[in-house]
Enzyme design. Structure first.
Site, mmCIF file in Angstrom:
data_model
loop_
_atom_site.group_PDB
_atom_site.id
_atom_site.type_symbol
_atom_site.label_atom_id
_atom_site.label_comp_id
_atom_site.label_asym_id
_atom_site.label_seq_id
_atom_site.Cartn_x
_atom_site.Cartn_y
_atom_site.Cartn_z
ATOM 1 N N LYS A 22 45.900 -85.166 -47.518
ATOM 2 C CA LYS A 22 45.840 -86.360 -48.376
ATOM 3 C C LYS A 22 44.863 -86.144 -49.530
ATOM 4 O O LYS A 22 45.178 -86.463 -50.678
ATOM 5 C CB LYS A 22 45.369 -87.564 -47.546
ATOM 6 C CG LYS A 22 44.991 -88.780 -48.387
ATOM 7 C CD LYS A 22 44.467 -89.929 -47.553
ATOM 8 C CE LYS A 22 43.016 -89.889 -47.198
ATOM 9 N NZ LYS A 22 42.063 -90.394 -48.194
ATOM 10 N N ASN A 23 43.685 -85.604 -49.229
ATOM 11 C CA ASN A 23 42.638 -85.537 -50.254
ATOM 12 C C ASN A 23 42.839 -84.408 -51.265
ATOM 13 O O ASN A 23 42.055 -84.272 -52.205
ATOM 14 C CB ASN A 23 41.258 -85.474 -49.612
ATOM 15 C CG ASN A 23 40.878 -86.829 -49.024
ATOM 16 O OD1 ASN A 23 41.553 -87.829 -49.281
ATOM 17 N ND2 ASN A 23 39.818 -86.864 -48.236
ATOM 18 N N CYS A 126 33.255 -100.430 -50.809
ATOM 19 C CA CYS A 126 34.304 -100.246 -49.817
ATOM 20 C C CYS A 126 33.667 -100.182 -48.440
ATOM 21 O O CYS A 126 32.449 -100.179 -48.315
ATOM 22 C CB CYS A 126 35.166 -99.033 -50.118
ATOM 23 S SG CYS A 126 34.448 -97.486 -49.649
ATOM 24 N N ARG A 131 29.638 -96.918 -53.190
ATOM 25 C CA ARG A 131 30.171 -95.642 -53.700
ATOM 26 C C ARG A 131 30.222 -95.695 -55.218
ATOM 27 O O ARG A 131 31.234 -96.043 -55.816
ATOM 28 C CB ARG A 131 31.552 -95.369 -53.092
ATOM 29 C CG ARG A 131 31.468 -95.133 -51.602
ATOM 30 C CD ARG A 131 32.812 -94.978 -50.971
ATOM 31 N NE ARG A 131 33.471 -93.731 -51.311
ATOM 32 C CZ ARG A 131 34.719 -93.441 -50.974
ATOM 33 N NH1 ARG A 131 35.430 -94.306 -50.296
ATOM 34 N NH2 ARG A 131 35.260 -92.288 -51.306
ATOM 35 N N ASP A 316 34.143 -87.039 -42.958
ATOM 36 C CA ASP A 316 35.439 -87.612 -42.568
ATOM 37 C C ASP A 316 35.812 -87.306 -41.111
ATOM 38 O O ASP A 316 36.845 -87.772 -40.635
ATOM 39 C CB ASP A 316 36.556 -87.111 -43.501
ATOM 40 C CG ASP A 316 36.421 -87.685 -44.906
ATOM 41 O OD1 ASP A 316 35.650 -88.642 -45.095
ATOM 42 O OD2 ASP A 316 37.092 -87.166 -45.825
ATOM 43 N N ARG A 408 47.160 -95.229 -44.073
ATOM 44 C CA ARG A 408 46.713 -94.690 -45.369
ATOM 45 C C ARG A 408 46.561 -93.174 -45.310
ATOM 46 O O ARG A 408 46.724 -92.501 -46.322
ATOM 47 C CB ARG A 408 45.349 -95.295 -45.746
ATOM 48 C CG ARG A 408 45.415 -96.763 -46.025
ATOM 49 C CD ARG A 408 44.111 -97.236 -46.585
ATOM 50 N NE ARG A 408 43.839 -96.578 -47.874
ATOM 51 C CZ ARG A 408 42.868 -96.906 -48.691
ATOM 52 N NH1 ARG A 408 42.059 -97.868 -48.372
ATOM 53 N NH2 ARG A 408 42.690 -96.265 -49.826
HETATM 54 C C1 EPZ Z 1 35.919 -87.742 -51.300
HETATM 55 O O1 EPZ Z 1 35.433 -89.001 -51.764
HETATM 56 C C2 EPZ Z 1 36.985 -88.047 -50.272
HETATM 57 N N1 EPZ Z 1 38.071 -88.798 -50.896
HETATM 58 C C3 EPZ Z 1 36.382 -88.823 -49.117
HETATM 59 O O2 EPZ Z 1 37.380 -89.005 -48.127
HETATM 60 C C4 EPZ Z 1 35.239 -88.019 -48.500
HETATM 61 O O3 EPZ Z 1 34.615 -88.785 -47.497
HETATM 62 C C5 EPZ Z 1 34.220 -87.657 -49.584
HETATM 63 O O4 EPZ Z 1 34.878 -86.982 -50.693
HETATM 64 C C6 EPZ Z 1 33.108 -86.747 -49.084
HETATM 65 O O5 EPZ Z 1 33.650 -85.587 -48.551
HETATM 66 C C7 EPZ Z 1 39.076 -88.140 -51.483
HETATM 67 O O6 EPZ Z 1 39.080 -86.924 -51.602
HETATM 68 C C8 EPZ Z 1 40.207 -88.967 -52.001
HETATM 69 P P1 EPZ Z 1 31.921 -87.949 -53.199
HETATM 70 P P2 EPZ Z 1 34.524 -89.078 -53.075
HETATM 71 O O7 EPZ Z 1 31.954 -88.218 -54.651
HETATM 72 O O8 EPZ Z 1 34.951 -88.024 -54.015
HETATM 73 C C9 EPZ Z 1 27.780 -90.159 -54.087
HETATM 74 C C10 EPZ Z 1 38.668 -90.249 -46.553
HETATM 75 O O9 EPZ Z 1 38.410 -90.886 -45.492
HETATM 76 N N2 EPZ Z 1 28.247 -90.374 -55.459
HETATM 77 O O10 EPZ Z 1 31.912 -86.510 -52.749
HETATM 78 O O11 EPZ Z 1 34.546 -90.484 -53.525
HETATM 79 C C11 EPZ Z 1 28.582 -90.953 -53.064
HETATM 80 O O12 EPZ Z 1 28.163 -92.285 -52.988
HETATM 81 C C12 EPZ Z 1 37.760 -90.352 -47.758
HETATM 82 O O13 EPZ Z 1 39.680 -89.557 -46.707
HETATM 83 C C13 EPZ Z 1 27.363 -90.891 -56.384
HETATM 84 O O14 EPZ Z 1 26.214 -91.199 -56.064
HETATM 85 O O15 EPZ Z 1 33.093 -88.717 -52.460
HETATM 86 C C14 EPZ Z 1 28.340 -90.161 -51.806
HETATM 87 O O16 EPZ Z 1 27.099 -90.509 -51.277
HETATM 88 C C15 EPZ Z 1 36.715 -91.386 -47.640
HETATM 89 N N3 EPZ Z 1 27.808 -91.095 -57.649
HETATM 90 C C16 EPZ Z 1 28.272 -88.721 -52.309
HETATM 91 O O17 EPZ Z 1 28.007 -88.816 -53.711
HETATM 92 C C17 EPZ Z 1 29.067 -90.772 -58.047
HETATM 93 O O18 EPZ Z 1 29.412 -90.979 -59.211
HETATM 94 C C18 EPZ Z 1 29.533 -87.914 -52.119
HETATM 95 O O19 EPZ Z 1 30.667 -88.660 -52.580
HETATM 96 C C19 EPZ Z 1 29.959 -90.228 -57.105
HETATM 97 C C20 EPZ Z 1 29.517 -90.041 -55.806
#
Ligand code: EPZ
Length: 429
Positions: A22-23, A126, A131, A316, A408
């Site tokens: 999915k991701n 969420c 996030r 995840d 989902r």
């Molecule tokens: C991706 O989300 C995945 N989603 C998530 O999977 C997964 O949990 C996550 O990466 C971490 O591996 C998809 O690929 C569609 P991040 P993403 O940006 O990209 C902080 C699932 O269940 N951050 O790597 O949104 C954030 O808050 C989902 O399939 C900022 O601070 O995650 C977090 O603490 C849920 N500012 C950390 O970085 C930003 O602008 C990592 O988030 C962006 C992120």
């Protein structure tokens, strides 16, 4: 609203086909916005999130054609999507769509890179915590876009196109890295990303972009270099296997006992998680067809784990591991370092009789001899599936409510588990 009924206590035997990730599928679909030519994606999982993104892209003018086998047919072969963004008709991604799926915010990168403007709703909070998207906005600014925030929308403009720049992420972000790859692919000049996410889905997207004519090197390491090109063309790409689905079923087998071959997947996609399973006493072996997981008789040993960006233990899979550890012979500790508040499953696991104590970002789990089935509520995708894992080993009946969360991200979960002997069925309506 659909529910899933599970009666625990049956070991799992047989094989489970693993779907496309999915991701990776979601950013790959979004990458179709970068070119006027068709992008063909194979091994696409049939998921509610894929359908929703189809609608969101449709709103921008992307034509999506679906080939391959349809849901309900006995095969698990993924679908083939033909995405064609010959003409972008709208550069706005509205709140009602973006708030339903955070990853749709990522359209901002390709839209501003190709069209020079985008107006995308901020996604909002969420179930797994705050996030923010500040780092994604930073990426676009570094590449020369002008950013304004108005009425809950991010407005990004680069009328003369983006230009290459240096991006050093203060923390690892998957979405930030996807955005940087897609935007820099069409920027004028060279972009260097430092502290890039190294997740396999990043590598898959970079591979696809390179097939489309991008010049990206270093994906999979923490430094990625992108030489921008003037235009990208179409390509055909097969989505890599879903490592989170793989790890989830591996934990289901560990919990229920039995011996299952997880087909069409690769151990290197989730080595850390498989090592944790081995440490807990599960037998994990790589075969030519995939990954074999077995636990026959031996108890589950407790573990201490911290989630971390790839190649660390994935956030995840945190909820699923916690479900498994509720029956370990001793005390486990799981620390969540990626998302604050990603512990919605704890209260539901306690309903099965699990003993879990939360202290900040660390959960301490005291294994119990036996869980008991209970009515429980799904809250987010990975939390929901942890309840299914607990139910597989619980005595008696569990009813999981709000299973749309599961739909989902897990393709035909109840069919895949039932085929291995689990007593599990969906109750519609
Ligand atoms: C991706 O989300 C995945 N989603 C998530 O999977 C997964 O949990 C996550 O990466 C971490 O591996 C998809 O690929 C569609 P991040 P993403 O940006 O990209 C902080 C699932 O269940 N951050 O790597 O949104 C954030 O808050 C989902 O399939 C900022 O601070 O995650 C977090 O603490 C849920 N500012 C950390 O970085 C930003 O602008 C990592 O988030 C962006 C992120």
């Amino acid at each position: 609203m659909d529910r899933i009924r599970i009666v625990g206590g049956r070991p799992l035997q047989g094989s489970i086909p693993i779907s496309g990730a999915k991701n990776a599928t979601l950013p790959l679909m979004i990458a179709s916005l970068l070119t006027a030519d068709p992008l063909i994606l194979e091994n696409v999982p049939r998921l509610a999130d894929v359908r929703l993104l189809q609608r969101i892209l449709g709103n921008h003018g992307v034509d999506v054609m679906i080939g391959g086998k349809r849901a309900g047919e006995s095969t698990y072969d993924g679908e083939t999507l033909h995405l064609s963004a010959a003409r972008i008709v709208d550069t706005t991604a509205p709140y009602d769509l973006v708030s339903r799926m955070r990853a749709s915010f990522w359209v901002i990168g390709p839209l501003v890179a190709r069209i020079g403007e985008a107006k995308v709703s901020m996604p909002g909070g969420c179930a797994i915590g705050t996030r923010p998207v500040d780092l994604l906005i930073m990426v676009l600014e570094r590449l020369g876009a002008e950013i304004a925030i108005d009425g809950g929308y991010v407005l990004a403009r680069a009328p003369r196109g983006l230009r290459g720049g240096d991006i050093a992420f203060p923390k690892v972000t998957v979405g930030g890295t996807h955005t940087a790859l897609m935007a820099a692919a069409l920027a004028d000049g060279t972009t260097v990303i430092d502290n890039a996410a190294r997740e396999p889905e990043i590598v898959d997207v970079a591979d696809c972009l390179n097939k489309m004519g991008a010049r990206i090197s270093g994906a999979g390491s923490s430094r990625i270099v992108i030489d921008g090109v003037a235009r990208l063309s179409g390509a055909r790409h097969r989505v890599l296997p879903d490592r989170i689905e793989t790890g989830t079923y591996a934990m289901a087998v560990a919990m229920a006992g039995g011996d299952v071959l997880l087909e069409n997947t690769r151990p290197d996609l989730l080595q850390t998680a498989l090592d944790v399973l081995s440490e807990s006493g599960v037998v994990v072996s790589a075969t030519n067809e995939g990954v074999r997981v077995a636990r026959n008789g031996a108890g589950i040993a407790p573990v201490t784990v911290r989630t971390a960006p790839f190649p660390g233990f994935p956030t995840d899979l945190q909820a699923q591991l916690m479900a498994l550890m509720t029956r370990a012979k001793g005390t486990s500790r799981i620390t969540e370092t990626i998302f604050e508040n990603r512990f919605m499953h704890v209260q539901e696991l306690v309903r099965f009789g699990a003993r879990i104590h939360l202290d900040g970002e660390t959960a301490t789990i005291e294994g119990v001899e036996q869980l008991r089935g209970a009515p429980v509520m799904a809250t987010d995708l990975r939390a929901s599936v942890s309840l299914v894992i607990a139910a597989l080993a619980a005595e008696g009946e569990t009813m999981v409510h709000r299973v749309y969360h599961l739909d989902r991200g897990f393709e035909r979960l109840e069919d895949k588990l039932a085929a291995c002997g689990a007593e599990i069925a969906r109750i519609s309506g």
